[in-house]
Design an enzyme around this catalytic site. Structure first.
Site, mmCIF file in Angstrom:
data_model
loop_
_atom_site.group_PDB
_atom_site.id
_atom_site.type_symbol
_atom_site.label_atom_id
_atom_site.label_comp_id
_atom_site.label_asym_id
_atom_site.label_seq_id
_atom_site.Cartn_x
_atom_site.Cartn_y
_atom_site.Cartn_z
ATOM 1 N N ARG A 64 -1.461 44.306 -15.569
ATOM 2 C CA ARG A 64 -2.372 45.452 -15.602
ATOM 3 C C ARG A 64 -3.707 45.051 -14.992
ATOM 4 O O ARG A 64 -4.699 44.808 -15.685
ATOM 5 C CB ARG A 64 -2.531 45.973 -17.024
ATOM 6 C CG ARG A 64 -1.344 46.818 -17.447
ATOM 7 C CD ARG A 64 -1.580 47.560 -18.732
ATOM 8 N NE ARG A 64 -0.529 48.544 -18.945
ATOM 9 C CZ ARG A 64 -0.348 49.205 -20.073
ATOM 10 N NH1 ARG A 64 -1.166 49.008 -21.085
ATOM 11 N NH2 ARG A 64 0.627 50.085 -20.192
ATOM 12 N N ASP A 119 2.557 49.992 -11.671
ATOM 13 C CA ASP A 119 2.671 49.832 -13.120
ATOM 14 C C ASP A 119 3.683 50.815 -13.708
ATOM 15 O O ASP A 119 3.336 51.881 -14.234
ATOM 16 C CB ASP A 119 1.300 50.018 -13.767
ATOM 17 C CG ASP A 119 1.289 49.667 -15.243
ATOM 18 O OD1 ASP A 119 2.370 49.364 -15.787
ATOM 19 O OD2 ASP A 119 0.207 49.703 -15.854
ATOM 20 N N SER A 140 3.438 51.768 -17.563
ATOM 21 C CA SER A 140 2.474 52.821 -17.880
ATOM 22 C C SER A 140 3.021 54.189 -17.503
ATOM 23 O O SER A 140 2.868 55.168 -18.244
ATOM 24 C CB SER A 140 1.147 52.560 -17.163
ATOM 25 O OG SER A 140 0.476 51.458 -17.738
ATOM 26 N N TYR A 192 -3.979 44.684 -24.036
ATOM 27 C CA TYR A 192 -2.903 45.054 -24.952
ATOM 28 C C TYR A 192 -3.270 44.628 -26.371
ATOM 29 O O TYR A 192 -3.966 43.625 -26.577
ATOM 30 C CB TYR A 192 -1.587 44.363 -24.577
ATOM 31 C CG TYR A 192 -0.902 44.890 -23.351
ATOM 32 C CD1 TYR A 192 -0.103 46.033 -23.416
ATOM 33 C CD2 TYR A 192 -1.030 44.235 -22.126
ATOM 34 C CE1 TYR A 192 0.549 46.505 -22.297
ATOM 35 C CE2 TYR A 192 -0.371 44.710 -20.990
ATOM 36 C CZ TYR A 192 0.411 45.842 -21.086
ATOM 37 O OH TYR A 192 1.047 46.308 -19.971
#
Length: 386
Positions: free
Chosen positions: A127, A135, A138, A234
């Site tokens: 990320r 990504d 996501s 995260y």
């Protein structure tokens, strides 16, 4: 270079890795694309759509795989894949790109290395700003959050918005979202659009502004970011004391919840249990839990992955593949991600692997017979799997 796109083998998988627009992009870059016949039908894309985009259609999976320089899929090979041997007909040096989740599939990783396949995992895309267009996690999390909100709205025995009727005024449903990552934020936004009142819990204080920007009330522990999130943003595993505080805070919200949507995940770990059996009993009869974390074991102790169950009047929905339920848009999004990733690896029509590049290095699982993803290699040496 020949790019092969087979039909997905999982019975629950309706997506396809490459949509016609993505195919057109690759063909315009000088690559040859071959699609297995009817591979896109479940996502709404016909063989004719692909031929119009410049692809060829292959009716034989064996022929498709044996001639491929690169294979693109959504759900890649896994340790549970007993019916379809996806790797059998690949030639040495072939590049494989898909979701792999290597720490959960050590046998597959070992076999990829033994067959000298160069494998990249879309679930390992870092990320960082340069990789945003790649990504896929996501992208699919956004789909899952949206669909979870719709499932919850369809399952609960109340209107989501406030309703003013001749029979009186009905208050809006109260939704509690646990985890404010991409999936959680999309669930919040969708529930707000449907008229519910929404609260959201996350251990990371940094997401408070995002939650509130969507019109929801943020519920947090008031702790510092250093303890609660990793360098990528995260959530990370918390201490025993913090975990106990989490459960206590979540439990205090449950007696007035009509809907709870759980989305909490920790990379490389089973999903944390944030709703115990005793906590579920605090919810009103007729309320609903949608556990997006079910593929990783679930955030609810009572979740049965892949099933809808009832416990003391509470409905618990534990879906395994929400993006597949919106196959057309999920495929369009994933196709964009994997196309951008593939082109990142190609120079002048050939693969070029820059081991100094963070995107290439982070996503490479196997190369030239070696396991390149360090956490997976170390976990395999210790006999640890997710």
């Amino acid at each position: 270079m020949k790019i092969a796109v087979p039909k997905e083998t999982s019975p629950s998988e309706r997506r396809i890795a490459l949509v016609p627009q993505g195919c057109k992009t690759l063909v315009n870059k000088g690559l040859t694309v071959s699609i297995e016949s009817k591979a896109g039908e479940n996502a709404g894309f016909s063989d004719e759509n692909y031929t119009q985009a410049g692809a060829s259609i292959e009716t034989s999976r064996r022929a498709l795989f044996s001639s491929a320089d690169c294979v693109l899929m959504v759900s890649g090979p896994s340790d549970d894949d007993s019916e379809h041997d996806l790797l059998a007909n690949l030639k040495e040096g072939c590049v494989w790109i898909s979701f792999i989740f290597p720490m959960s599939n050590p046998k597959t990783v070992k076999r990829l290395a033994e067959k000298r396949i160069t494998a990249f995992a879309m679930d390992l895309v870092p990320r960082i700003s340069r990789a945003q267009s790649m990504d896929a996690l996501s992208s699919m999390s956004a789909v899952a959050g949206y669909k979870a909100a719709l499932i919850a709205a369809n399952s609960v025995q109340k209107f989501l918005p406030m309703m003013m009727t001749a029979a009186g005024t009905l208050p809006p449903a109260h939704v509690f979202v646990i985890g404010a990552g991409v999936a959680g934020l999309q669930a919040i936004a969708t529930c707000k659009r449907l008229g519910a009142t929404v609260e959201a819990f996350d251990v990371r204080p940094a997401v408070k502004e995002q939650v509130e920007s969507l019109g929801a009330r943020f519920v947090g522990l008031g702790l510092t970011a250093d303890e609660l999130e990793d360098a990528s943003g995260y959530a990370k595993e918390v201490s025993a004391d913090t975990y106990a505080k989490e459960l206590e805070l979540i439990a205090s919200k449950l007696p007035r919840c009509d809907i709870v949507i759980t989305t909490a995940l920790i990379p490389g770990k089973p999903a944390p249990v944030l709703l115990t059996k005793e906590m579920v009993k605090l919810m009103p009869k007729g309320s609903v839990i949608v556990d997006i974390a079910a593929p990783n074991g679930g955030n609810c102790e009572l979740s049965t992955p892949g099933e809808v169950t009832q416990h003391d009047g509470i409905t618990i929905v534990a879906p395994l593949n929400l993006p597949s339920e919106m196959a057309t848009h999920s495929s369009i999004m994933y196709s964009k991600n994997i196309t951008e990733f593939l082109l990142h690896l190609v120079r002048d029509g050939q693969f070029y692997f820059d081991m100094e590049d963070e995107i290439t290095r982070s996503t490479m699982v196997t190369f030239e017979g070696k396991i390149m993803h360090e956490p997976t290699r170390l976990a395999m040496e210790r006999g640890i799997t997710l």
